[in-house]
Write an enzyme that holds these catalytic residues in place. Structure first.
Site, PDB file in Angstrom:
ATOM      1  N   CYS A   1      30.843  23.377  57.060  1.00  0.00           N
ATOM      2  CA  CYS A   1      32.114  23.724  57.631  1.00  0.00           C
ATOM      3  C   CYS A   1      33.185  23.397  56.787  1.00  0.00           C
ATOM      4  O   CYS A   1      33.364  22.288  56.231  1.00  0.00           O
ATOM      5  CB  CYS A   1      32.417  22.919  58.801  1.00  0.00           C
ATOM      6  SG  CYS A   1      33.972  23.315  60.081  1.00  0.00           S
TER       7      CYS A   1
ATOM      8  N   GLU B   1      33.145  31.453  58.430  1.00  0.00           N
ATOM      9  CA  GLU B   1      32.193  31.024  57.427  1.00  0.00           C
ATOM     10  C   GLU B   1      32.113  32.583  56.688  1.00  0.00           C
ATOM     11  O   GLU B   1      32.367  33.811  57.329  1.00  0.00           O
ATOM     12  CB  GLU B   1      30.866  30.859  58.100  1.00  0.00           C
ATOM     13  CG  GLU B   1      29.718  30.624  57.075  1.00  0.00           C
ATOM     14  CD  GLU B   1      30.212  29.334  56.097  1.00  0.00           C
ATOM     15  OE1 GLU B   1      30.762  29.875  54.905  1.00  0.00           O
ATOM     16  OE2 GLU B   1      30.115  28.275  56.688  1.00  0.00           O
TER      17      GLU B   1
END
Length: 271
Positions: A2, A114
């Site tokens: 993350c 992402e």
């Protein structure tokens, strides 16, 4: 992993969602659609209030800096590198094990970003042989629109170069716990592109479902094996992912338009 996420919910909403008992309005943060390491973020934690007569922990909404600095660190310079802690090893790594035992938190988010790359490059990344170049960004979020409650840790660090009454004498920092990405189909697969979170990246933030919030936040729970049981991935099929503008790749860009779903990946990007 993350490395960026979005957090647009107002503190008043978070107070209601998590049953917050203590929140200082001066710690308000504006909605952030491009949260990057070293930024200040909201965290939910259970902790005894200093000088309070009641010794029981109180659920608080606090403002922390993303990038954990261990209490024993000589300087805070490594915090930007400690934004993620792996669920598989968090209980044994020196930088995280103390926080894992008693200083656990929830980092509320709308979802995380992402960047997708080709399969061959992704395999090299898993093996640690190549850093993945960022390509088409995707936004991953709960399919039902609920809060994305990321499991986190927090830590205190004392800057010994400053006097006790200095406002920056104490740093309170945090890290997101990550786990292996789901390989089961997304709740709402995109028309083209990745059909599972593992197609996007081999890791993902560990999302805690509401039935685990109380146990995760409880500082009286210190048994390592019991705590590790809380790190099990959530049920599959809760998430959706969709392509968003490559504008999110620059931390200078920040606004709700970053969450706009694209009909298809942008021209020139790869899957």
């Amino acid at each position: 992993m993350c490395g960026r996420y979005a957090a647009s919910r107002r503190p008043e909403e978070l107070v209601e969602i998590f049953g917050i008992q203590k929140w200082e309005p001066e710690e308000t943060l504006e909605p952030d659609y491009n949260v990057a390491p070293t930024k200040e973020v909201f965290a939910v934690l259970d902790r005894v209030v200093k000088d309070a007569e009641d010794p029981r922990p109180v659920r608080q909404l606090r403002k922390l800096k993303w990038g954990l600095v261990p209490s024993w660190a000589k300087t805070p310079e490594g915090g930007a590198r400690m934004i993620n802690a792996r669920a598989e090893t968090v209980h044994e790594k020196p930088s995280y094990r103390r926080a894992f035992a008693t200083r656990r938190c929830i980092l509320p988010a709308d979802g995380y970003y992402e960047w997708v790359t080709g399969m061959q490059e992704r395999e090299l990344e898993v093996e640690g042989k190549k850093k993945r170049p960022r390509k088409q960004p995707y936004f991953v979020t709960p399919a039902d629109g609920s809060v994305f409650a990321m499991a986190g840790l927090y830590e205190f660090w004392r800057d010994r170069t400053l006097p006790d009454d200095h406002p920056r004498a104490w740093w309170v920092t945090c890290s997101v716990i990550t786990t292996e990405a789901e390989s089961t189909p997304l709740a709402v697969p995109p028309a083209e592109g990745p059909q599972a979170l593992a197609d996007i990246h081999p890791r993902m933030p560990l999302m805690l479902t509401p039935d685990r919030w109380d146990a995760w936040l409880d500082p009286s729970r210190t048994d390592t094996e019991e705590l590790r049981g809380l790190l099990a991935p959530p049920p599959s099929g809760l998430m959706r992912a969709f392509p968003v503008s490559t504008a999110v790749s620059s931390v200078r860009n920040n606004g709700p338009e970053l969450l706009n779903e694209l009909a298809a990946p942008e021209e020139g990007t790869l899957f």
